[in-house]
Design an enzyme around this catalytic site. Structure first.
Site, short mmCIF file in Angstrom:
data_model
loop_
_atom_site.label_atom_id
_atom_site.label_comp_id
_atom_site.label_asym_id
_atom_site.label_seq_id
_atom_site.Cartn_x
_atom_site.Cartn_y
_atom_site.Cartn_z
N ASN A 9 0.92 -1.19 -0.02
CA ASN A 9 0.07 0.04 0.22
C ASN A 9 0.87 1.11 0.23
OD1 ASN A 9 -1.86 2.01 0.22
ND2 ASN A 9 -2.22 1.43 2.39
N LYS A 11 0.15 4.14 -0.08
CA LYS A 11 -0.59 5.38 0.56
C LYS A 11 -0.39 6.54 -0.59
CE LYS A 11 -0.21 3.08 4.91
NZ LYS A 11 0.20 3.18 6.25
N HIS A 94 -9.44 0.98 4.97
CA HIS A 94 -8.12 1.22 5.86
C HIS A 94 -8.14 2.32 6.86
CE1 HIS A 94 -3.89 2.53 6.58
NE2 HIS A 94 -3.66 1.28 5.84
N GLU A 96 -6.72 4.73 8.02
CA GLU A 96 -6.40 6.03 7.74
C GLU A 96 -7.72 6.57 7.15
OE1 GLU A 96 -2.78 5.49 5.48
OE2 GLU A 96 -1.92 4.72 7.66
N GLU A 166 -5.40 -4.94 10.60
CA GLU A 166 -4.34 -3.69 10.73
C GLU A 166 -4.43 -3.19 12.08
OE1 GLU A 166 -2.29 -2.67 6.81
OE2 GLU A 166 -4.19 -1.41 7.18
N GLY A 172 2.79 2.32 10.88
CA GLY A 172 3.60 3.26 10.66
C GLY A 172 4.52 3.64 12.12
N SER A 212 3.97 -2.34 10.24
CA SER A 212 5.11 -2.38 10.60
C SER A 212 5.98 -3.50 10.08
CB SER A 212 5.50 -1.87 12.15
OG SER A 212 5.18 -0.66 12.23
P1 13P Z 1 3.52 0.18 7.72
O1 13P Z 1 3.71 -0.85 7.11
O2 13P Z 1 4.01 1.47 7.24
O3 13P Z 1 3.18 0.22 9.15
O4 13P Z 1 1.97 0.35 7.28
C1 13P Z 1 0.80 -0.38 7.27
C2 13P Z 1 -0.40 -0.16 6.45
O5 13P Z 1 -1.00 0.69 6.84
C3 13P Z 1 -0.52 -1.15 5.32
O6 13P Z 1 -1.87 -0.85 4.73
#
Ligand code: 13P
Length: 249
Positions: A9, A11, A94, A96, A166, A172, A212
């Site tokens: 992803n 983003k 997601h 976010e 997740e 992150g 992560s």
């Molecule tokens: P990270 O791997 O940067 O923690 O992000 C995970 C994520 O949100 C994948 O959709």
């Protein structure tokens, strides 16, 4: 038999030039695992990515979409628009999107329906926040996210869903769920599916872990019996790291 999937992803990262560079680096990586590989660039780069990866074993997927087919929704993109450029899979739900764009379970149920009505596959994301886990509510939160957005679906529709657990506190942050925490939650999710849809659906469901995941921890996480792959954020922006994760299977 369920499939293993590793999806990157991206983003809101990578402009067109950076997308071209990363894709050419991805093409030069050797894949030694049988996991399905996907990348999710931003809307502006989907067409380019799709064209560039036509001959490759990497599927290009979208990060989001609107539930309507078309109309007065300024700034939005529909399932049929994605399909018209060759995109067959979309990430929905997601954390976010939920946190910054107020996406609710009800809205997500509509998006899931729109994607499935367009014969698209959905990678459906969910996960608890830190406060939920500290209060011991992580299973209840996850169960309600899944039920509210997906449990109106019939058994056949469920075959086009991939689940992605997740935990928000692991995204992150560099703090990953331990392999045991991931396994415990994935087993709980599978049991929840089993109760509603029976053995076949729950056994066949691909459940990804996200939060992560890095080359150093992927093998241990993917080694757990109910973890069928990963949704990778930061580490998917470096071709070598991403393929080290893909090849961790
Ligand atoms: P990270 O791997 O940067 O923690 O992000 C995970 C994520 O949100 C994948 O959709």
């Amino acid at each position: 038999m369920r499939k293993n999937i590793v999806a990157g992803n991206w983003k809101m990262n990578n402009d067109l030039a950076q997308t071209e560079t990363l894709i050419s680096e991805l093409k030069s990586q050797a894949k030694t695992s049988d996991a399905e590989v996907m990348i999710a660039p931003t809307f502006t780069n989907l067409w380019h990515a799709f064209q560039s990866l036509r001959q490759e074993d990497i599927e290009v997927v979208a990060q989001n979409m609107h539930f309507a087919e078309n109309g007065a929704y300024t700034g939005e993109v529909s399932a049929s628009m994605l399909k018209s450029i060759g995109i067959k899979t979309v990430i929905l739900g997601h954390s976010e999107r939920r946190a910054y764009f107020n996406e609710t379970d009800e809205l997500l149920a509509k998006k899931v329906d729109a994607a499935l009505a367009n014969d698209m596959r959905v990678i459906f994301c969910f996960g608890e926040e830190l406060a939920d886990r500290k209060a011991g509510n992580e299973e209840a939160v996850v169960e309600s996210q899944i039920k509210n957005a997906l449990f109106h679906l019939g058994v056949d529709a469920f075959k086009n869903i991939v689940l992605a657990y997740e935990p928000v506190w692991a995204i992150g942050t560099g703090e990953t769920a331990s392999p045991e925490q991931a396994q415990d939650m994935h087993a709980f999710i599978r049991k929840t599916l089993n109760n509603k849809y029976g053995n076949q659906v729950s056994d066949d469901m691909t459940i990804l872990y996200g939060g992560s995941v890095k080359p150093v921890n992927a093998k241990e996480i993917f080694g757990k019996p109910d973890v069928d792959g990963g949704l990778i954020g930061g580490a998917s922006l470096k071709a070598e790291d991403f393929f080290a994760i893909v090849n961790a299977f």
